[in-house]
Motif scaffolding. Structure first.
Motif, PDB file in Angstrom:
ATOM      1  N   LEU A  98     -58.654  -1.000  36.465  1.00  0.00           N
ATOM      2  CA  LEU A  98     -59.833  -1.674  37.017  1.00  0.00           C
ATOM      3  C   LEU A  98     -61.030  -0.746  36.860  1.00  0.00           C
ATOM      4  CD1 LEU A  98     -60.873  -4.201  38.453  1.00  0.00           C
ATOM      5  CD2 LEU A  98     -60.436  -3.056  40.627  1.00  0.00           C
ATOM      6  N   GLY A 100     -65.616  -0.754  36.238  1.00  0.00           N
ATOM      7  CA  GLY A 100     -66.853  -1.519  36.214  1.00  0.00           C
ATOM      8  C   GLY A 100     -68.061  -0.631  36.039  1.00  0.00           C
ATOM      9  N   LYS A 115     -67.647  -5.902  34.909  1.00  0.00           N
ATOM     10  CA  LYS A 115     -66.346  -5.301  34.638  1.00  0.00           C
ATOM     11  C   LYS A 115     -66.316  -4.667  33.250  1.00  0.00           C
ATOM     12  CE  LYS A 115     -63.578  -8.757  35.156  1.00  0.00           C
ATOM     13  NZ  LYS A 115     -62.290  -9.507  35.228  1.00  0.00           N
ATOM     14  N   ASP A 118     -59.976  -4.688  33.442  1.00  0.00           N
ATOM     15  CA  ASP A 118     -59.345  -5.394  34.560  1.00  0.00           C
ATOM     16  C   ASP A 118     -57.974  -5.865  34.087  1.00  0.00           C
ATOM     17  OD1 ASP A 118     -58.647  -6.805  36.785  1.00  0.00           O
ATOM     18  OD2 ASP A 118     -60.331  -8.207  36.731  1.00  0.00           O
ATOM     19  N   GLN A 145     -55.231 -10.681  35.998  1.00  0.00           N
ATOM     20  CA  GLN A 145     -56.329  -9.772  36.292  1.00  0.00           C
ATOM     21  C   GLN A 145     -56.620  -9.777  37.778  1.00  0.00           C
ATOM     22  OE1 GLN A 145     -58.853 -12.118  33.637  1.00  0.00           O
ATOM     23  NE2 GLN A 145     -60.242 -12.513  35.343  1.00  0.00           N
ATOM     24  N   PHE A 146     -57.401  -8.789  38.242  1.00  0.00           N
ATOM     25  CA  PHE A 146     -57.735  -8.675  39.657  1.00  0.00           C
ATOM     26  C   PHE A 146     -58.930  -9.548  40.055  1.00  0.00           C
ATOM     27  CE2 PHE A 146     -55.605  -4.570  38.932  1.00  0.00           C
ATOM     28  CZ  PHE A 146     -54.761  -4.502  40.026  1.00  0.00           C
ATOM     29  N   LEU A 147     -60.017  -9.455  39.288  1.00  0.00           N
ATOM     30  CA  LEU A 147     -61.306 -10.011  39.692  1.00  0.00           C
ATOM     31  C   LEU A 147     -61.785 -11.095  38.731  1.00  0.00           C
ATOM     32  CD1 LEU A 147     -63.093  -6.629  40.517  1.00  0.00           C
ATOM     33  CD2 LEU A 147     -61.806  -8.108  42.080  1.00  0.00           C
ATOM     34  N   ASN A 148     -62.833 -11.798  39.148  1.00  0.00           N
ATOM     35  CA  ASN A 148     -63.459 -12.801  38.295  1.00  0.00           C
ATOM     36  C   ASN A 148     -64.078 -12.158  37.057  1.00  0.00           C
ATOM     37  OD1 ASN A 148     -62.799 -14.681  40.218  1.00  0.00           O
ATOM     38  ND2 ASN A 148     -64.873 -14.974  40.979  1.00  0.00           N
ATOM     39  N   ASP A 155     -73.814 -14.766  35.476  1.00  0.00           N
ATOM     40  CA  ASP A 155     -72.867 -14.191  36.419  1.00  0.00           C
ATOM     41  C   ASP A 155     -72.614 -15.107  37.620  1.00  0.00           C
ATOM     42  OD1 ASP A 155     -75.278 -13.977  37.676  1.00  0.00           O
ATOM     43  OD2 ASP A 155     -75.112 -11.843  38.152  1.00  0.00           O
ATOM     44  N   PRO A 158     -67.677 -18.198  36.818  1.00  0.00           N
ATOM     45  CA  PRO A 158     -66.598 -17.373  36.265  1.00  0.00           C
ATOM     46  C   PRO A 158     -65.889 -18.074  35.110  1.00  0.00           C
ATOM     47  CG  PRO A 158     -65.953 -18.292  38.394  1.00  0.00           C
ATOM     48  CD  PRO A 158     -67.396 -18.626  38.207  1.00  0.00           C
ATOM     49  N   THR A 161     -60.293 -15.665  36.275  1.00  0.00           N
ATOM     50  CA  THR A 161     -60.093 -15.121  37.614  1.00  0.00           C
ATOM     51  C   THR A 161     -58.615 -14.777  37.779  1.00  0.00           C
ATOM     52  OG1 THR A 161     -60.449 -15.497  39.977  1.00  0.00           O
ATOM     53  CG2 THR A 161     -59.722 -17.390  38.660  1.00  0.00           C
ATOM     54  N   PHE A 162     -58.223 -14.362  38.966  1.00  0.00           N
ATOM     55  CA  PHE A 162     -56.820 -14.033  39.205  1.00  0.00           C
ATOM     56  C   PHE A 162     -55.949 -15.272  38.970  1.00  0.00           C
ATOM     57  CE2 PHE A 162     -53.140 -13.811  42.060  1.00  0.00           C
ATOM     58  CZ  PHE A 162     -52.552 -12.642  41.606  1.00  0.00           C
TER      59      PHE A 162
END
Length: 328
Positions: A98, A100, A115, A118, A145-148, A155, A158, A161-162
């Motif tokens: 992860l 960013g 990001k 991820d 993945q963890f995040l959007n 932005d 998305p 996403t997870f």
């Protein structure tokens, strides 16, 4: 002169005796260590792990060439644990990353976090050695993945996403592993499951999922599916070894062909990781990841949508720690 000659003779004899005595002592200690090791319980687990954290900060003040103030952070875990006992082998891999970049520009420029990496990648395989170096092996894997994820500069919507997408793989096949650092695996019976838990993305038919149905006026008739299962053949090559002093190479190539839909269009997941060890706490890493899946449609810079070869390169330098043990 005679006294000097006598002294030299005695000193030389002492050195020869000392050297012979030290060599005998060294041999005796080696034998003692071997006996000691044989009395210890045998170790069946072998593991290697790499933990890393890198960061950078860039600031500009009246810089003529231009640039954006930013802070970047990247953390990762790469862990492998293998259990071997007689003809049984169980291998587990955990890859987490992860990272960013935060842009801290002021007036007139977009701030916020983007990001740079991820990843959640888990895999486990169980094998039975029916012939020397040949295993009947079952493999299971999970990736998401963890995040959007966003298609910047937009932005607000998305594009991932997870568990959108999330991939679960199962296969049964034959593995050839003549040495610890290299193996080849082929499965004629493999399942690749794709999950898209975000209904908006599922309705759009993202990641190869069946899209929603609409009438002529654009009204929704039926939501898109959030799950897809493919049956096909799976092939994998793994390699992990220190190729030069303090330089380790870790490679994984995965190929999948769907029997029912365009079997000639093979899905590719190719990963290369080079680690350059500076010392116990600092090291550099270079990661290349190439993915091709003709079911994933990507919008390019010219506004065209279609399957594309995806490529990611990550170069990092920072704090890391390697933990290993030796199997006995």
């Amino acid at each position: 002169m005679k006294i000097t000659l006598l002294f030299v003779t005695m000193f030389t004899g002492f050195l020869v005796f000392s050297q012979t005595d030290s060599e005998k002592l060294r041999d005796d200690l080696k034998k003692l260590d071997a006996v000691h090791d044989s009395l210890l319980p045998k170790k069946y687990w072998k593991y290697t792990s790499l933990f890393g954290l890198s960061a950078s900060q860039t600031a500009f003040v009246n810089w003529a060439a231009g640039g954006r103030n930013n802070i970047a952070v990247l953390g990762f875990i790469d862990f492998t644990a293998t259990y071997e006992k007689r003809h049984f082998k169980w291998t587990n891999d955990v890859k987490l990353a992860l990272g960013g970049m935060y842009y801290s520009d002021s007036v007139g420029k977009k701030q916020g976090l983007q990001k740079t990496d991820d990843r959640i990648d888990l895999a486990s395989s169980v094998g039975y050695e029916f012939k020397k170096s040949w295993f009947l092996t079952a493999i299971g894997g999970f990736r998401t993945q963890f995040l959007n994820g966003y298609n910047f500069p937009n932005d607000s919507v998305p594009i991932s996403t997870f568990m959108a997408p999330g991939y679960v793989n199962f296969s049964l096949g034959i593995e050839y592993a003549p040495v610890d650092y290299f193996s080849v695996y082929l499965s004629p019976i493999a399942s690749k499951m794709t999950f898209v838990r975000d209904q908006r993305l599922a309705d759009a038919g993202a990641f190869g999922i069946q899209a929603a149905k609409f009438d002529g006026s654009g009204n929704l008739i039926k939501h898109g599916l959030r799950f897809r299962n493919e049956i096909g053949a799976y092939f994998r090559i793994r390699f992990q070894k220190e190729i030069f002093k303090n330089i380790e190479m870790k490679t994984r190539l995965e190929l999948f062909s769907n029997y029912a839909h365009n079997p000639q269009n093979v899905d590719v997941n190719f990963e290369n990781i080079f680690t350059f060890k500076v010392n116990k706490w600092f090291q550099a890493s270079l990661q290349w990841n190439l993915i091709y899946d003709d079911d994933i449609k990507i919008l390019d810079s010219k506004g065209r949508t279609g399957p594309r070869t995806q490529f990611k390169s990550v170069l990092g330098l920072g704090i890391s720690y390697t933990l290993t043990n030796a199997k006995k």
